[in-house]
Design a protein around this motif. Structure first.
Motif, PDB file in Angstrom:
ATOM      1  N   ILE A   3      40.835 -27.558 -60.495  1.00  0.00           N
ATOM      2  CA  ILE A   3      39.437 -27.331 -60.834  1.00  0.00           C
ATOM      3  C   ILE A   3      39.247 -25.835 -61.047  1.00  0.00           C
ATOM      4  CG2 ILE A   3      37.062 -27.373 -59.961  1.00  0.00           C
ATOM      5  CD1 ILE A   3      37.773 -29.876 -58.401  1.00  0.00           C
ATOM      6  N   PHE A   4      38.544 -25.459 -62.094  1.00  0.00           N
ATOM      7  CA  PHE A   4      38.276 -24.049 -62.360  1.00  0.00           C
ATOM      8  C   PHE A   4      36.980 -23.636 -61.668  1.00  0.00           C
ATOM      9  CE2 PHE A   4      41.376 -24.899 -65.598  1.00  0.00           C
ATOM     10  CZ  PHE A   4      42.070 -23.699 -65.711  1.00  0.00           C
ATOM     11  N   VAL A   5      37.030 -22.483 -60.975  1.00  0.00           N
ATOM     12  CA  VAL A   5      35.880 -22.007 -60.205  1.00  0.00           C
ATOM     13  C   VAL A   5      35.511 -20.599 -60.643  1.00  0.00           C
ATOM     14  CG1 VAL A   5      36.444 -23.431 -58.195  1.00  0.00           C
ATOM     15  CG2 VAL A   5      37.380 -21.113 -58.378  1.00  0.00           C
ATOM     16  N   ASP A   6      34.281 -20.207 -60.332  1.00  0.00           N
ATOM     17  CA  ASP A   6      33.832 -18.847 -60.618  1.00  0.00           C
ATOM     18  C   ASP A   6      34.197 -17.950 -59.435  1.00  0.00           C
ATOM     19  OD1 ASP A   6      32.718 -19.436 -63.069  1.00  0.00           O
ATOM     20  OD2 ASP A   6      30.769 -19.967 -62.214  1.00  0.00           O
ATOM     21  N   ALA A   7      35.118 -17.060 -59.649  1.00  0.00           N
ATOM     22  CA  ALA A   7      35.522 -16.097 -58.619  1.00  0.00           C
ATOM     23  C   ALA A   7      36.032 -14.872 -59.354  1.00  0.00           C
ATOM     24  CB  ALA A   7      36.606 -16.689 -57.724  1.00  0.00           C
ATOM     25  N   ALA A   8      35.109 -13.955 -59.629  1.00  0.00           N
ATOM     26  CA  ALA A   8      35.409 -12.848 -60.538  1.00  0.00           C
ATOM     27  C   ALA A   8      36.054 -11.640 -59.891  1.00  0.00           C
ATOM     28  CB  ALA A   8      34.118 -12.417 -61.246  1.00  0.00           C
ATOM     29  N   GLY A  14      50.508 -39.414 -55.068  1.00  0.00           N
ATOM     30  CA  GLY A  14      50.146 -38.432 -56.066  1.00  0.00           C
ATOM     31  C   GLY A  14      49.332 -37.306 -55.433  1.00  0.00           C
ATOM     32  N   GLN A  15      48.815 -36.383 -56.233  1.00  0.00           N
ATOM     33  CA  GLN A  15      48.013 -35.274 -55.719  1.00  0.00           C
ATOM     34  C   GLN A  15      46.564 -35.733 -55.555  1.00  0.00           C
ATOM     35  OE1 GLN A  15      48.108 -31.705 -58.114  1.00  0.00           O
ATOM     36  NE2 GLN A  15      46.353 -30.828 -57.045  1.00  0.00           N
ATOM     37  N   LEU A  16      46.120 -35.820 -54.318  1.00  0.00           N
ATOM     38  CA  LEU A  16      44.789 -36.343 -54.031  1.00  0.00           C
ATOM     39  C   LEU A  16      43.696 -35.288 -54.126  1.00  0.00           C
ATOM     40  CD1 LEU A  16      45.685 -38.604 -50.973  1.00  0.00           C
ATOM     41  CD2 LEU A  16      45.452 -39.271 -53.373  1.00  0.00           C
ATOM     42  N   VAL A  17      44.039 -34.027 -53.838  1.00  0.00           N
ATOM     43  CA  VAL A  17      43.045 -32.954 -53.828  1.00  0.00           C
ATOM     44  C   VAL A  17      43.437 -31.883 -54.848  1.00  0.00           C
ATOM     45  CG1 VAL A  17      41.881 -31.216 -52.438  1.00  0.00           C
ATOM     46  CG2 VAL A  17      42.598 -33.379 -51.390  1.00  0.00           C
ATOM     47  N   PRO A  18      42.582 -31.594 -55.819  1.00  0.00           N
ATOM     48  CA  PRO A  18      42.919 -30.563 -56.824  1.00  0.00           C
ATOM     49  C   PRO A  18      43.004 -29.172 -56.201  1.00  0.00           C
ATOM     50  CG  PRO A  18      41.095 -31.945 -57.546  1.00  0.00           C
ATOM     51  CD  PRO A  18      41.282 -32.219 -56.092  1.00  0.00           C
ATOM     52  N   VAL A  19      43.785 -28.306 -56.827  1.00  0.00           N
ATOM     53  CA  VAL A  19      43.814 -26.905 -56.408  1.00  0.00           C
ATOM     54  C   VAL A  19      42.653 -26.182 -57.095  1.00  0.00           C
ATOM     55  CG1 VAL A  19      46.332 -26.978 -56.160  1.00  0.00           C
ATOM     56  CG2 VAL A  19      45.333 -26.114 -58.292  1.00  0.00           C
ATOM     57  N   LEU A  20      42.335 -24.984 -56.602  1.00  0.00           N
ATOM     58  CA  LEU A  20      41.260 -24.193 -57.191  1.00  0.00           C
ATOM     59  C   LEU A  20      41.848 -23.056 -58.006  1.00  0.00           C
ATOM     60  CD1 LEU A  20      38.768 -23.973 -54.165  1.00  0.00           C
ATOM     61  CD2 LEU A  20      38.997 -25.769 -55.899  1.00  0.00           C
ATOM     62  N   ILE A  21      41.348 -22.879 -59.206  1.00  0.00           N
ATOM     63  CA  ILE A  21      41.872 -21.884 -60.138  1.00  0.00           C
ATOM     64  C   ILE A  21      40.719 -21.036 -60.689  1.00  0.00           C
ATOM     65  CG2 ILE A  21      43.097 -21.510 -62.330  1.00  0.00           C
ATOM     66  CD1 ILE A  21      44.934 -22.691 -60.306  1.00  0.00           C
ATOM     67  N   ALA A  22      40.958 -19.739 -60.816  1.00  0.00           N
ATOM     68  CA  ALA A  22      40.000 -18.846 -61.482  1.00  0.00           C
ATOM     69  C   ALA A  22      40.661 -18.309 -62.748  1.00  0.00           C
ATOM     70  CB  ALA A  22      39.610 -17.699 -60.558  1.00  0.00           C
ATOM     71  N   LYS A  23      39.890 -18.201 -63.802  1.00  0.00           N
ATOM     72  CA  LYS A  23      40.411 -17.727 -65.080  1.00  0.00           C
ATOM     73  C   LYS A  23      40.139 -16.231 -65.225  1.00  0.00           C
ATOM     74  CE  LYS A  23      42.223 -19.634 -68.921  1.00  0.00           C
ATOM     75  NZ  LYS A  23      43.282 -20.655 -68.939  1.00  0.00           N
ATOM     76  N   GLU A  24      41.172 -15.464 -65.600  1.00  0.00           N
ATOM     77  CA  GLU A  24      40.984 -14.033 -65.835  1.00  0.00           C
ATOM     78  C   GLU A  24      41.970 -13.557 -66.894  1.00  0.00           C
ATOM     79  OE1 GLU A  24      40.150 -10.576 -62.818  1.00  0.00           O
ATOM     80  OE2 GLU A  24      42.332 -10.706 -63.089  1.00  0.00           O
ATOM     81  N   ASP A  25      41.442 -13.022 -67.989  1.00  0.00           N
ATOM     82  CA  ASP A  25      42.273 -12.488 -69.075  1.00  0.00           C
ATOM     83  C   ASP A  25      43.332 -13.485 -69.517  1.00  0.00           C
ATOM     84  OD1 ASP A  25      40.860 -10.094 -68.902  1.00  0.00           O
ATOM     85  OD2 ASP A  25      42.256  -9.246 -67.440  1.00  0.00           O
ATOM     86  N   GLY A  26      42.944 -14.745 -69.614  1.00  0.00           N
ATOM     87  CA  GLY A  26      43.854 -15.771 -70.075  1.00  0.00           C
ATOM     88  C   GLY A  26      44.822 -16.274 -69.015  1.00  0.00           C
ATOM     89  N   MET A  46      29.170 -20.640 -62.525  1.00  0.00           N
ATOM     90  CA  MET A  46      29.078 -22.040 -62.080  1.00  0.00           C
ATOM     91  C   MET A  46      30.447 -22.691 -62.191  1.00  0.00           C
ATOM     92  SD  MET A  46      26.398 -24.933 -63.371  1.00  0.00           S
ATOM     93  CE  MET A  46      26.276 -26.488 -62.532  1.00  0.00           C
ATOM     94  N   ASN A  47      30.848 -23.444 -61.185  1.00  0.00           N
ATOM     95  CA  ASN A  47      32.163 -24.059 -61.185  1.00  0.00           C
ATOM     96  C   ASN A  47      32.221 -25.236 -62.158  1.00  0.00           C
ATOM     97  OD1 ASN A  47      32.875 -22.265 -59.186  1.00  0.00           O
ATOM     98  ND2 ASN A  47      32.468 -23.704 -57.515  1.00  0.00           N
ATOM     99  N   ASP A  48      33.402 -25.402 -62.769  1.00  0.00           N
ATOM    100  CA  ASP A  48      33.652 -26.513 -63.694  1.00  0.00           C
ATOM    101  C   ASP A  48      34.256 -27.649 -62.890  1.00  0.00           C
ATOM    102  OD1 ASP A  48      34.432 -28.261 -65.625  1.00  0.00           O
ATOM    103  OD2 ASP A  48      35.590 -26.817 -66.811  1.00  0.00           O
ATOM    104  N   ILE A  49      33.494 -28.743 -62.696  1.00  0.00           N
ATOM    105  CA  ILE A  49      33.981 -29.826 -61.847  1.00  0.00           C
ATOM    106  C   ILE A  49      34.956 -30.741 -62.585  1.00  0.00           C
ATOM    107  CG2 ILE A  49      31.930 -29.827 -60.400  1.00  0.00           C
ATOM    108  CD1 ILE A  49      30.944 -32.271 -61.962  1.00  0.00           C
ATOM    109  N   HIS A  50      35.200 -30.470 -63.842  1.00  0.00           N
ATOM    110  CA  HIS A  50      36.196 -31.264 -64.572  1.00  0.00           C
ATOM    111  C   HIS A  50      37.573 -30.958 -64.018  1.00  0.00           C
ATOM    112  CE1 HIS A  50      37.861 -33.506 -67.936  1.00  0.00           C
ATOM    113  NE2 HIS A  50      38.781 -32.557 -68.031  1.00  0.00           N
ATOM    114  N   ILE A  51      38.393 -31.969 -63.863  1.00  0.00           N
ATOM    115  CA  ILE A  51      39.745 -31.781 -63.334  1.00  0.00           C
ATOM    116  C   ILE A  51      40.727 -31.651 -64.494  1.00  0.00           C
ATOM    117  CG2 ILE A  51      41.597 -32.801 -61.953  1.00  0.00           C
ATOM    118  CD1 ILE A  51      39.476 -34.209 -60.301  1.00  0.00           C
ATOM    119  N   TYR A  52      41.460 -30.543 -64.471  1.00  0.00           N
ATOM    120  CA  TYR A  52      42.442 -30.262 -65.510  1.00  0.00           C
ATOM    121  C   TYR A  52      43.856 -30.495 -64.980  1.00  0.00           C
ATOM    122  CZ  TYR A  52      38.580 -28.010 -67.974  1.00  0.00           C
ATOM    123  OH  TYR A  52      37.380 -27.762 -68.605  1.00  0.00           O
ATOM    124  N   SER A  53      44.771 -30.723 -65.909  1.00  0.00           N
ATOM    125  CA  SER A  53      46.176 -30.900 -65.551  1.00  0.00           C
ATOM    126  C   SER A  53      46.967 -29.721 -66.101  1.00  0.00           C
ATOM    127  CB  SER A  53      46.703 -32.222 -66.138  1.00  0.00           C
ATOM    128  OG  SER A  53      48.042 -32.438 -65.754  1.00  0.00           O
TER     129      SER A  53
END
Length: 317
Positions: free
Chosen positions: A75-80, A39-51, A1-8
């Motif tokens: 924004i962090f998304v699920d993309a394994a 400023g940045q209006l649209v967040p980029v999409l990021i997937a987390k893998e091994d840190g 499930m994607n994390d809709i929280h916006i990170y910096s």
């Protein structure tokens, strides 16, 4: 499930080297102006893998932020896996222009990871292609082509539709045709006609296309010949291979007409490909004097014996 929280995130924390980033990176200059103003209006999409923070979409936004020394909203998304990452990347870039070079890169990426059925159903629509459409079938057939043809397609030298004929040839015949497309850009109709005439002639003669090219001494290029002239010459030669009788009729027609119309401005063309035995006479004039001269010439050339021979060309086809 994607994390809709916006990170910096710092730009240095983001890995932008994933092979699933299939769309080419855009120049960040215009985006830099927007970043400065809004400023940045649209967040980029990021997937987390091994840190690691793997970029899924937003490469230009990261580049613009890096040039400005800004942090990146993400924004962090699920993309394994590579497939899910590439699909998400395509979906996020769906508003961008798609050309054959991009489609080729996308299909090659997924073809190495899924079968043709899934490629057609799942990836084609992301590139604006309808399931079971002719173009979709062309792309599926293209996946069996040699890598050398990928370079020609990406460069715009050979059209995708050429695969409709190339796919019917042996690998050795296809390789023998490469030089004809390496330095010249072909239109769809010229390329398909050229290849079709060679393929049909080879079948009729029970020869390979490679043998046909050698026997016909079909030069790939000639000194001081323009690309347009080269394509016209090659198409003309291939058509003569395919329709030798028609070529002989055209040469005979040209010889007779040259003799009949010598010294006049009249032009005589055959109707169709000599099927009807009919001819068409044409001339141009812009004064009564020139018109009268044309009429006198017509009365004179009408008496020549060459007309009978010209009419016989159609009947003897």
């Amino acid at each position: 499930m994607n994390d809709i929280h916006i990170y910096s995130l710092e730009t240095a924390e983001i890995d932008c080297c994933g092979n699933w980033l299939l769309y080419p990176e855009s120049a960040p200059e215009k985006l830099i102006l927007s970043f400065k103003k809004n400023g940045q209006l649209v967040p980029v999409l990021i997937a987390k893998e091994d840190g690691r923070n793997l970029l899924i979409a937003g490469r230009t936004r990261v580049a613009a932020a890096a040039k400005l020394g800004m942090k990146v909203s993400a924004i962090f998304v699920d993309a394994a896996d590579d497939i899910s990452r590439a699909v998400m990347h395509l979906e996020e870039n769906s508003s961008r222009t798609v050309d054959d070079s991009l489609r080729l890169a996308v299909f090659r990426f997924f073809f190495a990871r899924m079968d043709k059925t899934d490629l057609s159903k799942e990836i084609g629509p992301l590139l604006g292609l309808k399931l079971k459409s002719r173009e979709m079938n062309f792309w599926l057939d293209w996946m069996d082509m040699e890598p050398e043809f990928d370079l020609l397609l990406a460069a715009g030298n050979i059209p995708l539709a050429a695969v409709s004929v190339l796919s019917r040839l042996s690998a050795s015949d296809r390789i023998s045709l490469l030089p004809y497309f390496e330095k010249v850009s072909w239109s769809r109709s010229n390329a398909v006609n050229f290849l079709t005439w060679l393929y049909e002639t080879a079948r009729r003669e029970e020869k390979s296309v490679s043998e046909l090219l050698k026997e016909g001494a079909l030069d790939t290029a000639r000194e001081n010949e323009s690309p347009k002239d080269a394509v016209a010459r090659l198409c003309r030669s291939a058509k003569q291979f395919r329709f030798p009788h028609l070529s002989r009729l055209k040469r005979a027609h040209e010889k007779i007409v040259t003799e009949i119309c010598a010294g006049t401005k009249w032009r005589v063309d055959c109707v169709g490909n000599f099927e009807t035995g009919e001819v068409m006479l044409q001339t141009r004039f812009k004064s009564r004097e020139v018109m009268q001269k044309a009429m006198d010439d017509l009365e004179s050339i009408e008496k020549l014996q060459g007309w009978d021979e010209l009419f016989e060309l159609g009947r003897d086809k």
